[in-house]
Design a protein around this motif. Sequence first.
Motif, mmCIF file in Angstrom:
data_model
loop_
_atom_site.group_PDB
_atom_site.id
_atom_site.type_symbol
_atom_site.label_atom_id
_atom_site.label_comp_id
_atom_site.label_asym_id
_atom_site.label_seq_id
_atom_site.Cartn_x
_atom_site.Cartn_y
_atom_site.Cartn_z
ATOM 1 N N ARG A 73 0.826 -1.024 0.122
ATOM 2 C CA ARG A 73 -0.065 0.058 0.061
ATOM 3 C C ARG A 73 0.993 1.187 0.228
ATOM 4 O O ARG A 73 0.790 2.419 -0.968
ATOM 5 C CB ARG A 73 -0.918 -0.280 1.085
ATOM 6 N N ASP A 76 2.599 1.812 -3.362
ATOM 7 C CA ASP A 76 1.685 2.125 -4.349
ATOM 8 C C ASP A 76 1.379 3.730 -4.448
ATOM 9 O O ASP A 76 1.315 4.349 -5.211
ATOM 10 C CB ASP A 76 0.206 1.390 -4.227
ATOM 11 N N SER A 77 1.323 4.419 -3.018
ATOM 12 C CA SER A 77 1.097 5.527 -2.980
ATOM 13 C C SER A 77 2.422 6.325 -3.761
ATOM 14 O O SER A 77 2.087 7.505 -4.099
ATOM 15 C CB SER A 77 1.090 6.099 -1.457
ATOM 16 N N LEU A 79 3.978 5.470 -6.051
ATOM 17 C CA LEU A 79 3.931 5.213 -7.427
ATOM 18 C C LEU A 79 2.621 6.257 -8.384
ATOM 19 O O LEU A 79 2.580 5.982 -9.527
ATOM 20 C CB LEU A 79 3.940 3.810 -7.945
ATOM 21 N N SER A 80 2.184 6.771 -7.345
ATOM 22 C CA SER A 80 1.060 7.616 -7.879
ATOM 23 C C SER A 80 1.429 8.625 -8.690
ATOM 24 O O SER A 80 2.602 9.312 -8.568
ATOM 25 C CB SER A 80 0.199 7.821 -7.000
ATOM 26 N N GLY A 81 0.697 9.141 -9.737
ATOM 27 C CA GLY A 81 1.058 10.339 -10.530
ATOM 28 C C GLY A 81 1.000 11.738 -9.719
ATOM 29 O O GLY A 81 1.752 12.572 -10.279
ATOM 30 N N GLY A 83 -0.224 13.619 -6.032
ATOM 31 C CA GLY A 83 -0.347 13.765 -4.367
ATOM 32 C C GLY A 83 0.723 13.753 -3.617
ATOM 33 O O GLY A 83 1.924 13.875 -4.300
ATOM 34 N N GLN A 85 2.415 12.010 -1.722
ATOM 35 C CA GLN A 85 3.372 10.990 -1.685
ATOM 36 C C GLN A 85 3.786 10.636 -2.944
ATOM 37 O O GLN A 85 4.647 9.561 -3.026
ATOM 38 C CB GLN A 85 2.654 9.712 -0.938
ATOM 39 N N SER A 86 3.422 11.213 -3.945
ATOM 40 C CA SER A 86 3.796 10.901 -5.389
ATOM 41 C C SER A 86 5.421 11.181 -5.756
ATOM 42 O O SER A 86 5.833 12.245 -5.671
ATOM 43 C CB SER A 86 2.958 11.661 -6.356
ATOM 44 N N LYS A 88 6.734 10.716 -8.668
ATOM 45 C CA LYS A 88 6.816 11.573 -9.953
ATOM 46 C C LYS A 88 6.501 12.999 -9.769
ATOM 47 O O LYS A 88 7.452 13.839 -10.165
ATOM 48 C CB LYS A 88 5.452 11.120 -10.926
ATOM 49 N N TYR A 112 8.085 -3.684 -10.281
ATOM 50 C CA TYR A 112 7.311 -3.584 -8.963
ATOM 51 C C TYR A 112 7.482 -5.279 -8.447
ATOM 52 O O TYR A 112 7.200 -6.145 -8.985
ATOM 53 C CB TYR A 112 5.941 -3.270 -9.309
#
Length: 135
Positions: A73, A76-77, A79-81, A83, A85-86, A88, A112
């Motif tokens: 989890r 995953d945060s 790897l977000s595009g 936000g 926690q992103s 990127k 991953y």
Amino acid sequence: MDIIAVRAGLAGNASRVPNLRTFAYVPDSIAPPTFFVGEVTGEFDGAFGRGMDTLTVVCRVLVAWADDRTGQRQLDSFLSGAGEQSLKAALEWDSTLGGACDDLRVTGWSGYGLYEMNGNQYYGAEFNVTVIGEG
């Protein structure tokens, strides 16, 4: 381009993600969650007269494996595009890395899965970053 400055800039940008340890180089050991700049490959002379070089930088993020659901989890945060926690968004926050390059783009992530470091297992993924600047 000064590769040392590019590494430092990427680690600095990644440090915008709360509670993430960041390194400009591959560390000997980690305490997750950890981001670090890994392999760098380059291409010279993308423009006439040494006008542009291009680097491809592989960066990794590793999180704890002990609790599979929580670790995935958290990964995953990252790897977000977008936000807080992103990674990127954080890596592209200052696209000149404080003047170390002309521009950069996080082109994607891959790998991953489980990574081993110093005999320990971690969930992780790799980010591919394209960096362009003067030759």
